[in-house]
Design a protein around this motif. Structure first.
Motif, PDB file in Angstrom:
ATOM      1  N   SER A  14     -18.226 -12.361  22.961  1.00 18.66           N
ATOM      2  CA  SER A  14     -17.366 -11.168  22.919  1.00 18.66           C
ATOM      3  C   SER A  14     -16.537 -11.053  24.186  1.00 18.66           C
ATOM      4  CB  SER A  14     -18.225  -9.913  22.731  1.00 18.66           C
ATOM      5  OG  SER A  14     -18.971  -9.977  21.538  1.00 18.66           O
ATOM      6  N   HIS A  15     -17.165 -11.337  25.326  1.00 16.90           N
ATOM      7  CA  HIS A  15     -16.443 -11.258  26.598  1.00 16.90           C
ATOM      8  C   HIS A  15     -15.314 -12.287  26.647  1.00 16.90           C
ATOM      9  CE1 HIS A  15     -15.616 -10.477  30.735  1.00 16.90           C
ATOM     10  NE2 HIS A  15     -16.085 -11.634  31.172  1.00 16.90           N
ATOM     11  N   ARG A  16     -15.574 -13.496  26.189  1.00 14.52           N
ATOM     12  CA  ARG A  16     -14.544 -14.533  26.219  1.00 14.52           C
ATOM     13  C   ARG A  16     -13.407 -14.228  25.240  1.00 14.52           C
ATOM     14  NH1 ARG A  16     -17.195 -20.522  27.158  1.00 14.52           N
ATOM     15  NH2 ARG A  16     -18.744 -19.914  28.729  1.00 14.52           N
ATOM     16  N   MET A  17     -13.757 -13.735  24.050  1.00 16.06           N
ATOM     17  CA  MET A  17     -12.704 -13.406  23.090  1.00 16.06           C
ATOM     18  C   MET A  17     -11.868 -12.223  23.573  1.00 16.06           C
ATOM     19  SD  MET A  17     -12.841 -15.693  20.822  1.00 16.06           S
ATOM     20  CE  MET A  17     -13.429 -16.772  22.128  1.00 16.06           C
ATOM     21  N   TRP A  18     -12.505 -11.290  24.237  1.00 11.10           N
ATOM     22  CA  TRP A  18     -11.746 -10.168  24.799  1.00 11.10           C
ATOM     23  C   TRP A  18     -10.780 -10.672  25.862  1.00 11.10           C
ATOM     24  CZ3 TRP A  18     -11.670  -5.089  23.266  1.00 11.10           C
ATOM     25  CH2 TRP A  18     -10.928  -4.218  24.077  1.00 11.10           C
ATOM     26  N   GLY A  19     -11.235 -11.634  26.659  1.00 12.12           N
ATOM     27  CA  GLY A  19     -10.347 -12.221  27.659  1.00 12.12           C
ATOM     28  C   GLY A  19      -9.125 -12.860  27.035  1.00 12.12           C
ATOM     29  N   ARG A  20      -9.300 -13.544  25.913  1.00 14.95           N
ATOM     30  CA  ARG A  20      -8.151 -14.123  25.216  1.00 14.95           C
ATOM     31  C   ARG A  20      -7.221 -13.033  24.683  1.00 14.95           C
ATOM     32  NH1 ARG A  20     -12.028 -17.701  25.311  1.00 14.95           N
ATOM     33  NH2 ARG A  20     -11.648 -19.932  25.019  1.00 14.95           N
ATOM     34  N   ALA A  21      -7.824 -11.936  24.189  1.00 12.73           N
ATOM     35  CA  ALA A  21      -7.000 -10.819  23.706  1.00 12.73           C
ATOM     36  C   ALA A  21      -6.176 -10.208  24.843  1.00 12.73           C
ATOM     37  CB  ALA A  21      -7.894  -9.754  23.059  1.00 12.73           C
ATOM     38  N   VAL A  22      -6.770 -10.133  26.038  1.00 14.51           N
ATOM     39  CA  VAL A  22      -6.033  -9.636  27.201  1.00 14.51           C
ATOM     40  C   VAL A  22      -4.818 -10.531  27.473  1.00 14.51           C
ATOM     41  CG1 VAL A  22      -6.135  -9.230  29.689  1.00 14.51           C
ATOM     42  CG2 VAL A  22      -8.042  -8.542  28.241  1.00 14.51           C
ATOM     43  N   GLY A  23      -5.035 -11.845  27.421  1.00  7.78           N
ATOM     44  CA  GLY A  23      -3.927 -12.771  27.639  1.00  7.78           C
ATOM     45  C   GLY A  23      -2.810 -12.575  26.636  1.00  7.78           C
ATOM     46  N   LEU A  24      -3.161 -12.407  25.370  1.00  7.60           N
ATOM     47  CA  LEU A  24      -2.135 -12.193  24.333  1.00  7.60           C
ATOM     48  C   LEU A  24      -1.426 -10.854  24.526  1.00  7.60           C
ATOM     49  CD1 LEU A  24      -4.032 -13.507  21.166  1.00  7.60           C
ATOM     50  CD2 LEU A  24      -2.243 -14.665  22.482  1.00  7.60           C
ATOM     51  N   ALA A  25      -2.182  -9.835  24.974  1.00  6.22           N
ATOM     52  CA  ALA A  25      -1.574  -8.522  25.204  1.00  6.22           C
ATOM     53  C   ALA A  25      -0.509  -8.565  26.291  1.00  6.22           C
ATOM     54  CB  ALA A  25      -2.654  -7.501  25.561  1.00  6.22           C
ATOM     55  N   TYR A  26      -0.672  -9.463  27.249  1.00  2.95           N
ATOM     56  CA  TYR A  26       0.335  -9.628  28.295  1.00  2.95           C
ATOM     57  C   TYR A  26       1.476 -10.541  27.839  1.00  2.95           C
ATOM     58  CZ  TYR A  26      -2.136  -7.369  32.190  1.00  2.95           C
ATOM     59  OH  TYR A  26      -2.719  -6.455  33.044  1.00  2.95           O
ATOM     60  N   ILE A  27       1.129 -11.712  27.318  1.00  6.20           N
ATOM     61  CA  ILE A  27       2.121 -12.777  27.151  1.00  6.20           C
ATOM     62  C   ILE A  27       3.054 -12.535  25.963  1.00  6.20           C
ATOM     63  CG2 ILE A  27       2.396 -15.243  26.675  1.00  6.20           C
ATOM     64  CD1 ILE A  27      -0.227 -15.667  28.263  1.00  6.20           C
ATOM     65  N   LEU A  28       2.511 -12.156  24.807  1.00  7.31           N
ATOM     66  CA  LEU A  28       3.362 -12.018  23.622  1.00  7.31           C
ATOM     67  C   LEU A  28       4.406 -10.896  23.773  1.00  7.31           C
ATOM     68  CD1 LEU A  28       0.843 -12.678  20.693  1.00  7.31           C
ATOM     69  CD2 LEU A  28       2.447 -14.252  21.799  1.00  7.31           C
ATOM     70  N   PRO A  29       4.016  -9.669  24.162  1.00  6.74           N
ATOM     71  CA  PRO A  29       5.055  -8.651  24.380  1.00  6.74           C
ATOM     72  C   PRO A  29       6.022  -9.028  25.499  1.00  6.74           C
ATOM     73  CG  PRO A  29       2.902  -7.624  24.168  1.00  6.74           C
ATOM     74  CD  PRO A  29       2.665  -9.090  24.293  1.00  6.74           C
TER      75      PRO A  29
END
Length: 396
Positions: free
Chosen positions: A137-152
């Motif tokens: 869960s911690h690692r997947m959340w980290g990936r979600a953080v990356g997408l929240a920054y990079i895609l927008p």
């Protein structure tokens, strides 16, 4: 060639030609044509108040995802789940085991490392699944953080909503997110390595843990500051000697709160919260006998659990004192209502955080209370940052 150049000029009208075309179109009733040509000539829009609000809200959301990552990382650490996933793949590990054979293969990989051999040699497969899912869960959340920054960021960049300075800042934040992920794996690797003493408790390096937490706090602060700068209009403050003193003291207090939060990483990394579970004294003494037991003396501040806990206590008390003095200084100065709310909120939170820390210590670090204490440090840091933002000097 003349015709070709004229065609290019019409397709991409300059300011002069556009102005002439509008004047001619107004006389001939062709204003709608002008509007259509102008819309086609610019694929992006320049930054304005409306786009700044959107970008500012995005930055606040991003900072919120970082808070989630820090809190979830704390839970992972407190449940001793961080070493359950013994390899790292950006895409491959996104699919968790689904069959009994896959789970057994994952468990067999875990059994080859020190944590299982020394601490968890009697662990069942179901118990392993729990700690594995926590780390997953911690690692997947980290990936979600990356997408929240990079895609927008890509979308807003293409829309032309970033100023030049904001482009540099967003590039830095996106790069820092990627660095944070790599630093997290570098931290985990330290707990998977064989120790010189085969009986040492397997744990990640407290230095790498502090670096991982510190980089997350820097990312959070930078994102929150950017969001506040875009969303909150600056308030003009009187540039008196008292205000200058208050502004500097607020910055120093914010730095102290940051260092106190960072010192918590050394407490967590060394399990220093499990020694001397008394307050205000440490055992029967104000200064414990083993405060400087290691040699050279500098090692004690980063490797001796007693010294690390002692330092965290002193930093916490210093933070409470600094915020109290800051509040007392602010009471003598006229300032906007929003700034007064920020100072009052900071004062209330620092005492609440101190109470949480003392309770966590006295109760031998129960997981729910420890997670609340860690979350409180982020709230306190946020309020300190908000106050510094409110007190910043407004350029004329």
């Amino acid at each position: 060639m003349l015709l070709f150049g004229l065609c290019r000029r019409v397709r991409n009208p300059g300011p002069g030609l556009t102005r002439w075309w509008k004047q001619w179109g107004a006389r001939k009733g062709m204003s709608s044509v002008v509007t259509k040509v102008s819309a086609q000539s610019g694929a992006t829009s320049a930054p304005n108040a409306a786009t700044d609000r959107i970008v500012g809200k995005w930055m606040i959301v991003c900072s919120g995802t970082v808070v989630g990552a820090v809190v979830l990382g704390g839970v992972t650490r407190l449940t001793e789940s961080g070493l359950s996933m013994v390899d790292w793949h950006l895409i491959k590990e996104m699919k968790p085991p689904s069959t009994q054979a896959e789970w057994e293969a994952e468990f067999q990989k875990y059994q080859q490392f020190p944590e299982f051999k020394i601490l968890n040699h009697d662990m069942t497969l179901n118990e392993f699944k729990f700690i594995w899912h926590m780390e997953y869960s911690h690692r997947m959340w980290g990936r979600a953080v990356g997408l929240a920054y990079i895609l927008p960021a890509i979308y807003f960049w293409r829309k032309g909503w970033f100023s030049r300075s904001l482009k540099l800042r967003v590039m830095g934040l996106c790069g820092f997110v990627c660095f944070q992920g790599l630093l997290g794996w570098y931290m985990v690797k330290s707990g998977l390595e064989e120790k010189k003493d085969s009986h040492d408790i397997p744990r990640v390096s407290q230095y790498r843990l502090a670096a991982h937490l510190g980089s997350a706090l820097v990312l959070y602060c930078a994102s929150l500051w950017t969001g506040l700068s875009l969303l909150l209009p600056p308030k003009q403050m009187p540039n008196t000697g008292q205000m200058l003193l208050l502004r500097r003291f607020a910055r120093g207090t914010g730095g102290l709160v940051f260092i106190t939060a960072l010192s918590g990483a050394f407490v967590a990394g060394l399990d220093a919260g499990l020694v001397y579970n008394s307050f205000p004294k440490m055992g029967e003494r104000w200064v414990p006998d083993d405060l400087l037991a290691f040699s050279p003396a500098l090692r004690n501040f980063f490797e001796n659990p007693t010294t690390v806990q002692f330092d965290h206590r002193i930093l916490g008390i210093a933070s409470v004192t600094a915020v109290t003095v800051l509040y007392a200084l602010s009471r003598r100065m006229p300032m906007p209502r929003r700034t007064k709310i920020a100072i009052s909120s900071l004062l209330a939170m620092v005492y609440m955080q101190a109470a949480l820390g003392i309770s966590t210590l006295l109760l031998y670090v129960p997981t729910p209370l420890a997670v609340t204490h860690q979350s409180g440090s982020l709230v306190l840091l946020s309020l300190a940052l908000w106050l510094i933002h409110e007190l910043r000097r407004v350029p004329k």
